[in-house]
Enzyme design. Structure first.
Site, mmCIF file in Angstrom:
data_model
loop_
_atom_site.group_PDB
_atom_site.id
_atom_site.type_symbol
_atom_site.label_atom_id
_atom_site.label_comp_id
_atom_site.label_asym_id
_atom_site.label_seq_id
_atom_site.Cartn_x
_atom_site.Cartn_y
_atom_site.Cartn_z
ATOM 1 N N THR A 15 9.121 6.412 -1.407
ATOM 2 C CA THR A 15 9.162 5.934 -0.024
ATOM 3 C C THR A 15 10.200 4.845 0.172
ATOM 4 O O THR A 15 10.765 4.694 1.250
ATOM 5 C CB THR A 15 7.760 5.404 0.362
ATOM 6 O OG1 THR A 15 6.855 6.483 0.238
ATOM 7 C CG2 THR A 15 7.714 4.902 1.781
ATOM 8 N N TYR A 28 7.316 10.889 7.369
ATOM 9 C CA TYR A 28 8.635 10.598 6.816
ATOM 10 C C TYR A 28 8.867 11.477 5.604
ATOM 11 O O TYR A 28 7.947 12.145 5.115
ATOM 12 C CB TYR A 28 8.758 9.110 6.428
ATOM 13 C CG TYR A 28 7.901 8.743 5.245
ATOM 14 C CD1 TYR A 28 6.558 8.464 5.396
ATOM 15 C CD2 TYR A 28 8.444 8.728 3.958
ATOM 16 C CE1 TYR A 28 5.762 8.165 4.309
ATOM 17 C CE2 TYR A 28 7.653 8.422 2.862
ATOM 18 C CZ TYR A 28 6.312 8.146 3.048
ATOM 19 O OH TYR A 28 5.524 7.859 1.969
ATOM 20 N N THR A 94 5.186 5.194 -4.997
ATOM 21 C CA THR A 94 3.978 4.470 -5.423
ATOM 22 C C THR A 94 2.855 5.397 -5.886
ATOM 23 O O THR A 94 1.959 4.966 -6.603
ATOM 24 C CB THR A 94 3.452 3.575 -4.282
ATOM 25 O OG1 THR A 94 3.185 4.393 -3.149
ATOM 26 C CG2 THR A 94 4.462 2.488 -3.937
ATOM 27 N N ASP A 95 2.900 6.686 -5.500
ATOM 28 C CA ASP A 95 1.770 7.582 -5.801
ATOM 29 C C ASP A 95 1.463 7.654 -7.302
ATOM 30 O O ASP A 95 0.312 7.577 -7.721
ATOM 31 C CB ASP A 95 2.059 9.008 -5.304
ATOM 32 C CG ASP A 95 1.929 9.131 -3.796
ATOM 33 O OD1 ASP A 95 1.582 8.138 -3.141
ATOM 34 O OD2 ASP A 95 2.186 10.243 -3.280
ATOM 35 N N LYS A 167 -3.211 1.850 -7.937
ATOM 36 C CA LYS A 167 -3.045 1.975 -6.481
ATOM 37 C C LYS A 167 -4.416 2.109 -5.848
ATOM 38 O O LYS A 167 -5.205 2.963 -6.268
ATOM 39 C CB LYS A 167 -2.162 3.186 -6.166
ATOM 40 C CG LYS A 167 -1.791 3.304 -4.693
ATOM 41 C CD LYS A 167 -0.771 4.416 -4.425
ATOM 42 C CE LYS A 167 -0.415 4.442 -2.936
ATOM 43 N NZ LYS A 167 0.597 5.455 -2.613
ATOM 44 N N GLU A 288 -24.920 5.570 -22.599
ATOM 45 C CA GLU A 288 -25.817 6.689 -22.274
ATOM 46 C C GLU A 288 -25.400 7.964 -23.014
ATOM 47 O O GLU A 288 -26.085 8.965 -22.957
ATOM 48 C CB GLU A 288 -25.806 6.948 -20.772
ATOM 49 C CG GLU A 288 -26.576 5.915 -19.964
ATOM 50 C CD GLU A 288 -26.671 6.327 -18.510
ATOM 51 O OE1 GLU A 288 -27.497 7.187 -18.179
ATOM 52 O OE2 GLU A 288 -25.897 5.770 -17.705
#
Ligand code: GLU
Length: 331
Positions: A15, A28, A94-95, A167, A288
């Site tokens: 981006t 975008y 950023t993903d 993120k 567990e």
């Protein structure tokens, strides 16, 4: 007169290089502006460092591949091996930034600063966050005190360690947090402050090497949920997975049927790592689930995406499940 450090910016897309037809619309396209345009958009960057740019790739980070990551790591190693370069900045979507950051944190072989940054708003947006993020990232990469701190991610005035950041918000500029053990520091208009060092082994202290490596073993992530179908594990293994990370519920749990299937696969040599779909907290052994009996590994502090990266690198060599567990406590 003080000589400025040399910082190379490697642009991979995202981006920060995205454009939209108008400055106020949400839609975008990532990876449209090139590195020269990005540098030109940052006032006074030339006062921080002698900056050089390279267009490495130009993809939205949902399309980041291990091929690009391996080449990127090798390029960073080559640049930092030269005397001239003092630090590197990588711009990235950023993903999947936390995955590439953690991968580089384990495979870059230099003590010199390597800093990743990106943006949540495209370059054409009103109040675009990319230019200040890039300015701050260059400030950290030019700072000799950023040496030996592992791969750092600079976003929204914060300096995160690759091991810790994640993120947390789909659209907000305050999306990256280091929820388990906190920030490395802050950078406000180029003024850098460190609170602490990185929390685990990294870069020059890492034993992982990409020498001669062109591909990584397949590791899948399976998201646990109520009434999870256990045959997802069969499907992964049938398609060549050598390891499986369970994004478990709670403290890395899964239903009885999946647990049974996972134990059966672990018995056949598939590495099973229990991580968690919960955003904060650690996954601990033998709570567990009887990890010792089933020969499972727990991810400790790593979320599923980063546990997968570590397991892929770990599986480049033959190791016992106990050795793999030790590596999850070290990296
Ligand atoms: N999908 C884009 C990417 O990761 C959007 C996220 C961003 O860069 O902010 O490249």
């Amino acid at each position: 007169m003080k000589t400025l450090p040399n910082v190379t910016i490697l642009a991979t897309g995202g981006t920060i290089a995205g454009t939209a037809p108008s400055s106020t619309q949400a839609g975008y396209t990532s990876g449209k502006i090139n590195i020269d345009g990005m540098i030109q958009a940052v006032p006074n960057i030339e006062k921080l460092a002698r900056v050089d740019g390279e267009q490495f790739s130009n993809v939205g980070s949902q399309d980041m591949s291990f091929e690009i990551m391996i080449n990127l790591s090798c390029r960073i190693n080559a640049l930092l091996a030269t005397k001239k370069i003092n630090g590197v900045v990588v711009t990235h979507g950023t993903d999947t930034m936390e995955e590439t950051a953690f991968f580089l944190n384990l495979t870059v072989k230099s003590a010199k600063p390597v800093v990743m940054t990106g943006a949540m708003r495209p370059a054409t947006a009103v109040s675009a966050d990319g230019p200040l993020n890039l300015y701050n990232a260059v400030a950290v990469a030019a700072d000799p005190e950023a040496r030996e701190k592992g791969l750092l991610v600079v976003m929204n005035d914060r300096i995160h360690g690759a091991h810790s950041l994640t993120k947390t918000n789909t659209t907000s500029v305050e999306t990256f947090l280091s929820p388990v053990n906190g920030l490395i520091g802050t950078v406000i208009y180029g003024a850098v402050k460190y609170y602490r060092g990185p929390f685990r082994q990294h870069t020059v202290f890492s034993e992982f090497s990409l020498e001669g490596i062109t591909a990584l073993p397949r590791v899948d992530i399976l998201y646990a949920c109520a009434d999870m179908p256990p045959d997802l594990i069969d499907c992964s293994v049938a398609n060549g997975a050598k390891g499986i990370v369970i994004a478990g519920d709670g403290n890395g749990n899964m239903n009885e049927a999946t647990l049974k299937k996972a134990a059966q696969m672990a018995g056949q040599g598939i590495f099973i790592v229990r991580s968690s779909r919960v955003p904060t907290g650690t996954v601990s052994r033998n709570v567990e689930v009887d990890d010792d009996t089933h020969q499972f590994i727990v991810s400790d502090e790593l979320n599923p995406a980063k546990a997968r990266i570590l397991l892929m690198l770990v599986l480049l060599k033959n190791r016992s499940f106990q050795q793999v567990q030790e590596l999850f406590y070290s990296y």
